[in-house]
Write a protein that holds these residues in place. Structure first.
Motif, PDB file in Angstrom:
ATOM      1  N   LEU A 334       5.324  -5.768  -8.061  1.00 37.39           N
ATOM      2  CA  LEU A 334       5.560  -5.410  -6.661  1.00 37.39           C
ATOM      3  C   LEU A 334       7.045  -5.598  -6.337  1.00 37.39           C
ATOM      4  O   LEU A 334       7.554  -6.714  -6.376  1.00 37.39           O
ATOM      5  CB  LEU A 334       4.710  -6.275  -5.725  1.00 37.39           C
ATOM      6  CG  LEU A 334       3.270  -5.826  -5.455  1.00 37.39           C
ATOM      7  CD1 LEU A 334       2.592  -6.812  -4.514  1.00 37.39           C
ATOM      8  CD2 LEU A 334       3.232  -4.432  -4.859  1.00 37.39           C
ATOM      9  N   LEU A 335       7.726  -4.522  -6.020  1.00 33.07           N
ATOM     10  CA  LEU A 335       9.159  -4.586  -5.772  1.00 33.07           C
ATOM     11  C   LEU A 335       9.476  -5.333  -4.485  1.00 33.07           C
ATOM     12  O   LEU A 335       8.726  -5.264  -3.500  1.00 33.07           O
ATOM     13  CB  LEU A 335       9.731  -3.162  -5.691  1.00 33.07           C
ATOM     14  CG  LEU A 335       9.539  -2.300  -6.942  1.00 33.07           C
ATOM     15  CD1 LEU A 335      10.103  -0.905  -6.712  1.00 33.07           C
ATOM     16  CD2 LEU A 335      10.187  -2.950  -8.155  1.00 33.07           C
ATOM     17  N   HIS A 336      10.613  -6.044  -4.488  1.00 35.70           N
ATOM     18  CA  HIS A 336      10.987  -6.856  -3.325  1.00 35.70           C
ATOM     19  C   HIS A 336      11.194  -5.999  -2.082  1.00 35.70           C
ATOM     20  O   HIS A 336      11.034  -6.485  -0.960  1.00 35.70           O
ATOM     21  CB  HIS A 336      12.259  -7.648  -3.633  1.00 35.70           C
ATOM     22  CG  HIS A 336      13.453  -6.783  -3.936  1.00 35.70           C
ATOM     23  ND1 HIS A 336      13.709  -6.284  -5.194  1.00 35.70           N
ATOM     24  CD2 HIS A 336      14.448  -6.330  -3.133  1.00 35.70           C
ATOM     25  CE1 HIS A 336      14.819  -5.566  -5.163  1.00 35.70           C
ATOM     26  NE2 HIS A 336      15.288  -5.574  -3.928  1.00 35.70           N
ATOM     27  N   GLN A 337      11.527  -4.709  -2.248  1.00 30.72           N
ATOM     28  CA  GLN A 337      11.747  -3.837  -1.092  1.00 30.72           C
ATOM     29  C   GLN A 337      10.493  -3.706  -0.220  1.00 30.72           C
ATOM     30  O   GLN A 337      10.590  -3.448   0.980  1.00 30.72           O
ATOM     31  CB  GLN A 337      12.194  -2.443  -1.543  1.00 30.72           C
ATOM     32  CG  GLN A 337      13.615  -2.397  -2.092  1.00 30.72           C
ATOM     33  CD  GLN A 337      13.667  -2.595  -3.592  1.00 30.72           C
ATOM     34  OE1 GLN A 337      12.720  -3.145  -4.170  1.00 30.72           O
ATOM     35  NE2 GLN A 337      14.756  -2.179  -4.227  1.00 30.72           N
ATOM     36  N   LEU A 345       4.809  -8.340   4.645  1.00 31.50           N
ATOM     37  CA  LEU A 345       5.221  -9.719   4.910  1.00 31.50           C
ATOM     38  C   LEU A 345       4.188 -10.470   5.748  1.00 31.50           C
ATOM     39  O   LEU A 345       4.027 -11.681   5.606  1.00 31.50           O
ATOM     40  CB  LEU A 345       6.578  -9.733   5.619  1.00 31.50           C
ATOM     41  CG  LEU A 345       7.292 -11.091   5.710  1.00 31.50           C
ATOM     42  CD1 LEU A 345       7.452 -11.712   4.330  1.00 31.50           C
ATOM     43  CD2 LEU A 345       8.644 -10.944   6.375  1.00 31.50           C
ATOM     44  N   THR A 346       3.465  -9.746   6.598  1.00 28.29           N
ATOM     45  CA  THR A 346       2.450 -10.424   7.423  1.00 28.29           C
ATOM     46  C   THR A 346       1.224 -10.828   6.612  1.00 28.29           C
ATOM     47  O   THR A 346       0.482 -11.722   7.026  1.00 28.29           O
ATOM     48  CB  THR A 346       2.009  -9.522   8.597  1.00 28.29           C
ATOM     49  OG1 THR A 346       1.538  -8.271   8.083  1.00 28.29           O
ATOM     50  CG2 THR A 346       3.148  -9.293   9.571  1.00 28.29           C
ATOM     51  N   VAL A 347       1.026 -10.200   5.463  1.00 25.91           N
ATOM     52  CA  VAL A 347      -0.133 -10.569   4.624  1.00 25.91           C
ATOM     53  C   VAL A 347      -0.043 -12.028   4.167  1.00 25.91           C
ATOM     54  O   VAL A 347      -0.974 -12.821   4.411  1.00 25.91           O
ATOM     55  CB  VAL A 347      -0.272  -9.614   3.416  1.00 25.91           C
ATOM     56  CG1 VAL A 347      -1.238 -10.194   2.373  1.00 25.91           C
ATOM     57  CG2 VAL A 347      -0.787  -8.273   3.885  1.00 25.91           C
ATOM     58  N   GLY A 382      11.471 -10.634  -5.053  1.00 22.81           N
ATOM     59  CA  GLY A 382      10.414 -10.699  -4.046  1.00 22.81           C
ATOM     60  C   GLY A 382       9.873 -12.106  -3.885  1.00 22.81           C
ATOM     61  O   GLY A 382       9.650 -12.586  -2.761  1.00 22.81           O
ATOM     62  N   LYS A 383       9.653 -12.781  -5.016  1.00 25.62           N
ATOM     63  CA  LYS A 383       9.205 -14.172  -4.957  1.00 25.62           C
ATOM     64  C   LYS A 383      10.232 -15.026  -4.217  1.00 25.62           C
ATOM     65  O   LYS A 383       9.889 -15.842  -3.349  1.00 25.62           O
ATOM     66  CB  LYS A 383       9.003 -14.730  -6.374  1.00 25.62           C
ATOM     67  CG  LYS A 383       7.807 -14.148  -7.132  1.00 25.62           C
ATOM     68  CD  LYS A 383       7.683 -14.815  -8.500  1.00 25.62           C
ATOM     69  CE  LYS A 383       6.438 -14.371  -9.252  1.00 25.62           C
ATOM     70  NZ  LYS A 383       6.506 -12.986  -9.735  1.00 25.62           N
TER      71      LYS A 383
END
Length: 574
Positions: A334-337, A345-347, A382-383
């Motif tokens: 999953l790409l950071h974009q 982000l709300t997940v 992303g992490k």
């Protein structure tokens, strides 16, 4: 010469009060004691340790000799008569020394070796470790969990034997360790069974044992090959280990039918976030292993009921749906974009709310497992981005401890396997600025933030051990002064203030107890009214134990820093 040197140090310390012992005294005692061991003066050292006049000195300083004794034992041939004296010395130290210091010392020794020495150390130290934990008066569950996690981490490095010949030869000692580990764990399982009050501490102990059992189902049992001709578990050490693990689960209230059929809807993880070290699909692998052991190997299959009803809520379906989608995605893909998209982000923020606010226990635990799964799917940047976000927004010590543990895991991967700039150097230092700090300085509520603080100290301890000052891959050593000012020094001050406050509360509670009265109690910054005095004392002593534990780890971290910096200075001078 070494004996005389040790006696001289002890003679000087005998006239001091316990609180007046200096760091220099500890170092000199350790060096002189180690020389006695190395030069073979075990009998004289035994006399010194057994001398009643030295009781206080041995209690405070003796744990430093455990390492030298164990390393000396490993060098001695099994037939050598010297081993008997070494074992006697080890038993005495375990009996006489401070158990909190011994616990940390023994676990560090277990973490040290590699290869075939892993099993040698574990088999040597399991009994002393069990004795030390049983001597602890408070927070035993935490210590049991720490011990089981450390032991499992080392055992997971050993190759699993596949053929009958390999199992019988047991070259790396895995089978012996599995058998010994069962005996190590049994008293703590019995403690859970015997405690009918379902106290908070007992629930914590139950959770730690559950976590260990689930880990064991994955490693070594998921990859283990069982002997075909073996009809009884006792003929096969790994099958015997599997049978005992399933027995532990049933004994602590998690019989395998409940676990297997609830998996995926009401997934069982654990409450104590600072120890969440599971890899991707940890629980799924554990459940698959459990199902194989029951349905294929036939272990305890007679417990299986014909029907088991389950219920689902809207929340659990939503979390299950999210999990199902995540399981279809490769790790680190999953790409950071994507985090720039609001819903992405709300997940994780929603999962944090479920973990901390949902009244349904199974959903809170499920939320934790799925958040870990979500983290695993993100790419390194992303992490990194998510960790910064959650550290700034969660406002929950347990969640922050969970994130800090994940940061440690990513640093470990970067140092050992695949280097990435997000968990080394300047980017990591920026992230550590959020971790190695007290939110309100010395005024921080240490009890309320104890999960986060312990996780931060463990991370710092890891960095000091794994990253040499010369290499400085993480950037830690150039930022040491800032870390000391923002974290270590305020923590010292905060511990002194907190301990003084709780000791005063204990004194007050004892006076109230004499009057047979009830009164309110301040724990952290919350007032708990109308608590019986005996319950107050229990709560207060538990808080002091937490502070002592933090103080012990803090002291160890500072000792490691001093040792590393001193060693580097000597190399530079040389």
């Amino acid at each position: 010469m070494a004996v005389e040197e040790l006696q001289s140090i002890i003679k000087r310390c005998q006239i001091l009060e316990e609180q007046d012992f200096k760091e220099e005294d500890f170092g000199l005692f350790q060096l002189a004691g180690q020389r006695c061991i190395d030069e073979g003066h075990i009998d004289q050292l035994l006399e010194i340790i057994q001398n009643e006049k030295n009781k206080v000195i041995v209690k405070n300083m003796g744990w430093n000799l455990v390492g030298p004794v164990v390393r000396s034992l490993l060098r001695i041939e099994k037939e050598d008569d010297k081993r008997k004296c070494h074992f006697l010395l080890l038993d005495l130290l375990v009996k006489l020394c401070n158990p909190k210091e011994l616990l940390l010392g023994l676990l560090e020794l277990i973490e040290e070796p590699s290869g075939k020495q892993i099993s040698q150390i574990i088999l040597l130290l399991l009994q002393p470790l069990q004795t030390v934990i049983q001597k602890l008066r408070n927070n035993k569950a935490y210590s049991v969990g720490l011990a089981l996690s450390t032991l499992w981490s080392q055992l997971s490095l050993l190759p699993v034997p596949y053929s009958e010949e390999q199992i019988q030869a047991d070259d790396y000692g895995l089978c012996q360790c599995c058998k010994a580990l069962i005996e190590f764990t049994k008293p703590f399982v019995e403690c859970v069974i015997d405690n009918k009050e379902n106290s908070v501490e007992n629930e914590k102990l139950k959770d730690e044992i559950l976590k260990f059992c689930l880990k064991s189902l994955k490693c070594p049992l998921l990859t283990a090959q069982f002997l075909e001709q073996s009809e009884e578990a006792g003929d096969d050490p790994l099958k015997c280990f599997a049978s005992e693990i399933i027995g532990f689960l049933s004994a602590i209230g998690y019989p395998f039918p409940k676990m297997i059929f609830n998996h995926g809807r009401k997934k069982k993880t654990w409450d104590y976030l600072e120890f969440e070290e599971e890899e991707d699909k940890q629980l799924s692998d554990s459940m698959a292993s459990l199902a194989y052991l029951v349905f294929v190997q036939g272990i305890s299959i007679d417990q299986l009921p014909m029907v088991l009803r389950t219920e689902e809520s809207v929340f659990s379906k939503g979390v299950d749906l999210l999990e199902n989608g995540l399981l279809r995605i490769e790790d680190n893909s999953l790409l950071h974009q994507y985090l720039e998209i609001k819903s992405f982000l709300t997940v994780p923020q929603g999962l944090v709310k479920i973990m901390t606010l949902c009244p349904i226990e199974t959903l809170r635990r499920k939320g934790l497992a799925v958040l870990q799964l979500y983290i695993n799917k993100l790419d390194p940047q992303g992490k990194y981005t998510l960790f910064r976000c959650l550290l700034n927004t969660s406002n929950h010590s347990g969640v922050e401890a969970f994130i800090i543990q994940n940061i440690k895991n990513q640093i470990d991967i970067s140092l050992k396997k695949t280097h990435n700039k997000w968990f080394t150097g300047p980017q990591l230092i920026s992230l550590l600025d959020l971790v190695l700090v007290l939110p309100e300085g010395a005024e921080t509520d240490l009890l309320q933030n104890s999960d986060r603080i312990m996780a931060s100290l463990n991370l710092l301890r890891y960095l000091v051990i794994k990253d040499n000052e010369k290499d400085n891959q993480t950037g830690l050593w150039t930022e040491l002064e800032k870390i000391e000012n923002n974290f270590l020094k305020p923590l010292h001050t905060g511990l002194n203030m907190s301990k003084a406050h709780y000791e005063a509360e204990i004194k007050n509670s004892q006076e109230v107890q004499k009057s047979k009265d009830h009164c309110s109690l301040n724990v952290g910054r919350e007032e708990i009214p109308n608590m019986p005095p005996e319950m107050q004392l229990k709560v207060l002593h538990s808080a002091l134990f937490t502070f002592d534990l933090i103080e012990s780890v803090l002291a160890r971290v500072e000792e490691l820093i001093e040792t590393k910096t001193k060693s580097t200075s000597e190399e530079n001078m040389g």
